[in-house]
Motif scaffolding. Structure first.
Motif, PDB file in Angstrom:
ATOM      1  N   VAL A 205      -7.626 -42.525  53.969  1.00  0.00           N
ATOM      2  CA  VAL A 205      -8.564 -43.075  52.983  1.00  0.00           C
ATOM      3  C   VAL A 205      -9.046 -44.453  53.422  1.00  0.00           C
ATOM      4  O   VAL A 205     -10.251 -44.771  53.302  1.00  0.00           O
ATOM      5  N   LEU A 206      -8.162 -45.283  53.947  1.00  0.00           N
ATOM      6  CA  LEU A 206      -8.565 -46.624  54.380  1.00  0.00           C
ATOM      7  C   LEU A 206      -9.530 -46.552  55.565  1.00  0.00           C
ATOM      8  O   LEU A 206     -10.513 -47.308  55.612  1.00  0.00           O
ATOM      9  N   ARG A 207      -9.280 -45.662  56.507  1.00  0.00           N
ATOM     10  CA  ARG A 207     -10.215 -45.516  57.626  1.00  0.00           C
ATOM     11  C   ARG A 207     -11.587 -45.068  57.134  1.00  0.00           C
ATOM     12  O   ARG A 207     -12.631 -45.574  57.560  1.00  0.00           O
ATOM     13  N   LEU A 208     -11.575 -44.098  56.238  1.00  0.00           N
ATOM     14  CA  LEU A 208     -12.835 -43.562  55.731  1.00  0.00           C
ATOM     15  C   LEU A 208     -13.566 -44.574  54.858  1.00  0.00           C
ATOM     16  O   LEU A 208     -14.808 -44.617  54.839  1.00  0.00           O
ATOM     17  N   SER A 209     -12.826 -45.396  54.132  1.00  0.00           N
ATOM     18  CA  SER A 209     -13.470 -46.400  53.282  1.00  0.00           C
ATOM     19  C   SER A 209     -14.193 -47.440  54.120  1.00  0.00           C
ATOM     20  O   SER A 209     -15.270 -47.932  53.726  1.00  0.00           O
ATOM     21  N   GLU A 210     -13.637 -47.782  55.279  1.00  0.00           N
ATOM     22  CA  GLU A 210     -14.341 -48.694  56.177  1.00  0.00           C
ATOM     23  C   GLU A 210     -15.630 -48.057  56.685  1.00  0.00           C
ATOM     24  O   GLU A 210     -16.662 -48.722  56.806  1.00  0.00           O
ATOM     25  N   LEU A 211     -15.585 -46.760  56.976  1.00  0.00           N
ATOM     26  CA  LEU A 211     -16.802 -46.049  57.370  1.00  0.00           C
ATOM     27  C   LEU A 211     -17.818 -46.066  56.237  1.00  0.00           C
ATOM     28  O   LEU A 211     -19.019 -46.272  56.466  1.00  0.00           O
ATOM     29  N   ALA A 212     -17.360 -45.856  55.009  1.00  0.00           N
ATOM     30  CA  ALA A 212     -18.270 -45.854  53.857  1.00  0.00           C
ATOM     31  C   ALA A 212     -18.932 -47.214  53.668  1.00  0.00           C
ATOM     32  O   ALA A 212     -20.106 -47.294  53.273  1.00  0.00           O
ATOM     33  N   ARG A 213     -18.193 -48.278  53.944  1.00  0.00           N
ATOM     34  CA  ARG A 213     -18.795 -49.622  53.830  1.00  0.00           C
ATOM     35  C   ARG A 213     -19.866 -49.835  54.887  1.00  0.00           C
ATOM     36  O   ARG A 213     -20.877 -50.493  54.631  1.00  0.00           O
ATOM     37  N   ARG A 214     -19.655 -49.276  56.079  1.00  0.00           N
ATOM     38  CA  ARG A 214     -20.616 -49.475  57.174  1.00  0.00           C
ATOM     39  C   ARG A 214     -21.798 -48.543  57.098  1.00  0.00           C
ATOM     40  O   ARG A 214     -22.899 -48.880  57.553  1.00  0.00           O
ATOM     41  N   SER A 215     -21.570 -47.334  56.549  1.00  0.00           N
ATOM     42  CA  SER A 215     -22.587 -46.278  56.632  1.00  0.00           C
ATOM     43  C   SER A 215     -22.996 -45.831  55.241  1.00  0.00           C
ATOM     44  O   SER A 215     -22.284 -45.031  54.604  1.00  0.00           O
ATOM     45  N   PRO A 216     -24.125 -46.314  54.729  1.00  0.00           N
ATOM     46  CA  PRO A 216     -24.585 -45.895  53.397  1.00  0.00           C
ATOM     47  C   PRO A 216     -24.731 -44.383  53.324  1.00  0.00           C
ATOM     48  O   PRO A 216     -25.108 -43.725  54.298  1.00  0.00           O
ATOM     49  N   GLY A 217     -24.391 -43.829  52.191  1.00  0.00           N
ATOM     50  CA  GLY A 217     -24.468 -42.394  51.996  1.00  0.00           C
ATOM     51  C   GLY A 217     -23.150 -41.682  52.227  1.00  0.00           C
ATOM     52  O   GLY A 217     -23.007 -40.501  51.896  1.00  0.00           O
ATOM     53  N   THR A 218     -22.179 -42.386  52.819  1.00  0.00           N
ATOM     54  CA  THR A 218     -20.855 -41.802  53.039  1.00  0.00           C
ATOM     55  C   THR A 218     -20.062 -41.866  51.737  1.00  0.00           C
ATOM     56  O   THR A 218     -19.959 -42.921  51.111  1.00  0.00           O
ATOM     57  N   ARG A 219     -19.525 -40.742  51.312  1.00  0.00           N
ATOM     58  CA  ARG A 219     -18.724 -40.680  50.084  1.00  0.00           C
ATOM     59  C   ARG A 219     -17.301 -40.267  50.421  1.00  0.00           C
ATOM     60  O   ARG A 219     -17.069 -39.386  51.259  1.00  0.00           O
ATOM     61  N   VAL A 220     -16.344 -40.906  49.748  1.00  0.00           N
ATOM     62  CA  VAL A 220     -14.935 -40.583  49.943  1.00  0.00           C
ATOM     63  C   VAL A 220     -14.327 -40.256  48.588  1.00  0.00           C
ATOM     64  O   VAL A 220     -14.355 -41.083  47.672  1.00  0.00           O
ATOM     65  N   THR A 221     -13.806 -39.042  48.451  1.00  0.00           N
ATOM     66  CA  THR A 221     -13.131 -38.619  47.225  1.00  0.00           C
ATOM     67  C   THR A 221     -11.670 -38.356  47.553  1.00  0.00           C
ATOM     68  O   THR A 221     -11.358 -37.595  48.486  1.00  0.00           O
ATOM     69  N   TRP A 222     -10.786 -38.969  46.778  1.00  0.00           N
ATOM     70  CA  TRP A 222      -9.346 -38.870  47.014  1.00  0.00           C
ATOM     71  C   TRP A 222      -8.741 -38.052  45.878  1.00  0.00           C
ATOM     72  O   TRP A 222      -8.776 -38.451  44.718  1.00  0.00           O
ATOM     73  N   LEU A 223      -8.177 -36.882  46.228  1.00  0.00           N
ATOM     74  CA  LEU A 223      -7.625 -35.973  45.232  1.00  0.00           C
ATOM     75  C   LEU A 223      -6.100 -36.073  45.207  1.00  0.00           C
ATOM     76  O   LEU A 223      -5.434 -35.864  46.223  1.00  0.00           O
ATOM     77  N   LEU A 224      -5.559 -36.403  44.030  1.00  0.00           N
ATOM     78  CA  LEU A 224      -4.112 -36.480  43.827  1.00  0.00           C
ATOM     79  C   LEU A 224      -3.660 -35.354  42.915  1.00  0.00           C
ATOM     80  O   LEU A 224      -4.302 -35.075  41.902  1.00  0.00           O
ATOM     81  N   ARG A 225      -2.550 -34.725  43.265  1.00  0.00           N
ATOM     82  CA  ARG A 225      -2.019 -33.678  42.396  1.00  0.00           C
ATOM     83  C   ARG A 225      -1.383 -34.250  41.139  1.00  0.00           C
ATOM     84  O   ARG A 225      -1.441 -33.639  40.076  1.00  0.00           O
ATOM     85  N   ARG A 226      -0.756 -35.382  41.262  1.00  0.00           N
ATOM     86  CA  ARG A 226      -0.078 -35.984  40.112  1.00  0.00           C
ATOM     87  C   ARG A 226      -1.070 -36.572  39.120  1.00  0.00           C
ATOM     88  O   ARG A 226      -2.194 -36.922  39.471  1.00  0.00           O
ATOM     89  N   GLY A 227      -0.595 -36.726  37.905  1.00  0.00           N
ATOM     90  CA  GLY A 227      -1.453 -37.279  36.868  1.00  0.00           C
ATOM     91  C   GLY A 227      -1.607 -38.775  36.938  1.00  0.00           C
ATOM     92  O   GLY A 227      -2.427 -39.348  36.224  1.00  0.00           O
ATOM     93  N   SER A 228      -0.814 -39.442  37.787  1.00  0.00           N
ATOM     94  CA  SER A 228      -0.865 -40.892  37.906  1.00  0.00           C
ATOM     95  C   SER A 228      -0.991 -41.293  39.356  1.00  0.00           C
ATOM     96  O   SER A 228      -0.469 -40.619  40.257  1.00  0.00           O
ATOM     97  N   ALA A 229      -1.657 -42.418  39.586  1.00  0.00           N
ATOM     98  CA  ALA A 229      -1.776 -42.968  40.937  1.00  0.00           C
ATOM     99  C   ALA A 229      -0.793 -44.099  41.179  1.00  0.00           C
ATOM    100  O   ALA A 229      -0.809 -44.709  42.249  1.00  0.00           O
ATOM    101  N   ALA A 230       0.087 -44.387  40.221  1.00  0.00           N
ATOM    102  CA  ALA A 230       0.972 -45.541  40.323  1.00  0.00           C
ATOM    103  C   ALA A 230       1.816 -45.515  41.590  1.00  0.00           C
ATOM    104  O   ALA A 230       1.943 -46.520  42.287  1.00  0.00           O
ATOM    105  N   ASN A 231       2.402 -44.357  41.906  1.00  0.00           N
ATOM    106  CA  ASN A 231       3.276 -44.293  43.073  1.00  0.00           C
ATOM    107  C   ASN A 231       2.522 -44.446  44.386  1.00  0.00           C
ATOM    108  O   ASN A 231       3.095 -44.863  45.388  1.00  0.00           O
ATOM    109  N   VAL A 232       1.244 -44.131  44.385  1.00  0.00           N
ATOM    110  CA  VAL A 232       0.437 -44.222  45.604  1.00  0.00           C
ATOM    111  C   VAL A 232       0.319 -45.665  46.072  1.00  0.00           C
ATOM    112  O   VAL A 232       0.300 -45.942  47.271  1.00  0.00           O
ATOM    113  N   PHE A 233       0.258 -46.590  45.116  1.00  0.00           N
ATOM    114  CA  PHE A 233      -0.014 -47.975  45.466  1.00  0.00           C
ATOM    115  C   PHE A 233       1.234 -48.754  45.854  1.00  0.00           C
ATOM    116  O   PHE A 233       1.162 -49.914  46.224  1.00  0.00           O
TER     117      PHE A 233
END
Length: 444
Positions: A205-233
């Protein structure tokens, strides 16, 4: 049998360390490696930077074996996988020399003359390690003990949330990757989906987010199975590995800045190919459409097929070694470090068989190289007859500050991890976002 060698399966970090400990204790050892060189799995993710520092990535017996050759241990910094190989693992393999057999694949391990069902005389028979070389020639190695350090890298989990490939996943395989990408430039302007909540997914996700900042039109969607993102961070200031803590902080920033769209509770059931790209469908009917590429980074699982004629004891849920499963279970494990484990905890019903390294963790995440080095130190001591050394715990692990997944799967508010306010968002120094990897490869 005392005249037979110990056979180590896999010339990765733990396999090479096991060999170094056995050599130091005067034991004969053969390392069987399917790749053409040492640490072939690590070499595949050589572009990824580890978040363990150099002092946490070298084994004590390996250092003692290498130092007389003029090698000196790196003392600071965070190497990439390629640097880990070139600056430590390859020199260690060279020091072990002809003890390593490359381009040799283990196809099965058994007791000589006994299949799994036979009790009589089982313990007194040597192991037979069946192998095939690059020319497809079959052979058998006799061994007094076997250390399986073959890892889990070759068997990634699918995108499908129930453990099986999603409907259509195989048909769309040309647009699905199960590895952290080295180069994402070709994806500029595309809609990219990342499935998974572990460190590998975060790095991607971090690599792709840098691409999205450089290249307009690039979209990054992050799908989590869990109901919370707390553990991800992650655990923020509570994490004893600061580079790991920084990953969560940077990921949270990308989401807060709108660079990455985070979707929770999304369990992939189907992947369809359409004229506009892939459509990813959740079990509850939600859809993510017009997807150009999917990165399914949902962890790994052990391949125990080579052990099917041996009597092994694995946890029924994690497929981890049963003796350590309660310590590493992400369903129940609380915040903090997993205790180091040794020969006693790793012992199998089949005497003198040990499963070590990432494979000992089965499907559980958060494996650290330090844990693997302690495992093989203890196992080598046991096989050499030094039971006092085998029983000692010579390792103190850094605090994780996170849970491996504790909390309700569906409840967005549950979990024991540090609150987002402790993540020190934006505190990481500005620099190019080379991905970093824990050794669960540290993978999850």
């Amino acid at each position: 049998m005392s005249e037979l060698p110990v056979v180590v399966i896999g010339a990765g970090p733990q396999g090479l360390a096991a060999a170094a400990h056995l050599v130091e204790r005067g034991e004969e050892v053969i390392v069987v490696e399917r790749g053409s060189g040492p640490a072939s799995a690590v070499a595949e993710w050589g572009h990824v930077r580890l978040f363990s520092a150099w002092p946490e990535l070298t084994d004590a017996a390996a250092r003692r074996l290498l130092e007389p050759t003029g090698w000196s241990a790196p003392t600071s910094g965070y190497p990439t996988g390629a640097e880990w190989v070139s600056d430590y693992l390859a020199p260690l393999a060279d020091a072990l020399g002809e003890r390593i057999q490359y381009l040799t694949t283990v196809t099965g391990v058994a007791r000589q003359g006994r299949d799994k069902a036979v009790d009589a005389g089982r313990r007194s028979q040597p192991f037979v390690v069946h192998t095939v070389d690059a020319a497809n020639r079959e052979s058998r190695l006799l061994a007094r003990a076997v250390v399986d350090a073959s890892g889990t890298w070759g068997l990634p989990n699918p995108a499908g949330a129930d453990g099986y490939p999603a409907v259509g996943e195989a048909e769309a395989s040309d647009l699905i990757s199960y590895r952290i990408p080295a180069d994402v430039s070709e994806l500029a302007g595309a809609h990219i989906v990342v499935v998974g909540a572990g460190h590998s997914a975060t790095h991607t996700v971090l690599r792709l987010s840098e691409l999205a900042r450089r290249s307009p039109g690039t979209r990054v969607t992050w799908l989590l199975r869990r109901g919370s993102a707390a553990n991800v961070f992650g655990g923020g200031a509570g994490d004893g590995l600061p580079e790991r803590a920084a990953l969560g902080s940077r990921a949270r920033t990308m989401i807060d800045d709108g660079v990455v769209e985070l979707v929770t509770g999304f369990r992939v059931a189907e992947i369809h190919r359409t004229e506009a790209g892939l459509t990813v469908v959740a079990e509850d009917g939600r859809e993510v459409t017009a997807v150009g590429r999917v990165f399914a980074l949902t962890g790994f699982r052990p391949d125990t097929g080579i052990l099917r004629e041996l009597r092994i004891d694995l946890d029924r849920a994690l497929e981890a070694v049963a003796g350590i499963a309660s310590e590493i279970d992400p369903n129940v494990h609380s915040c903090g470090s997993v205790a180091a484990t040794g020969a006693r905890q790793l012992a199998q019903p089949e005497a003198d068989l040990f499963i070590v390294g990432a494979k000992s963790y089965g499907r559980a995440p958060t494996f650290l190289a330090l844990t693997g080095y302690e495992q093989v130190r203890s196992v080598a001591a046991h096989l050499a007859g030094d039971q006092d050394a085998a029983a000692r715990n010579e390792l103190t692990l850094p605090e994780t500050g996170v849970c491996g997944g504790s909390g309700e799967f569906d409840d967005a508010s549950s979990g024991c991890c540090a609150a987002p306010t402790l993540l020190q968002i934006g505190s990481a120094p500005a620099r190019p976002l080379a991905p970093a990897l824990s050794l669960t490869l540290e993978t999850s």
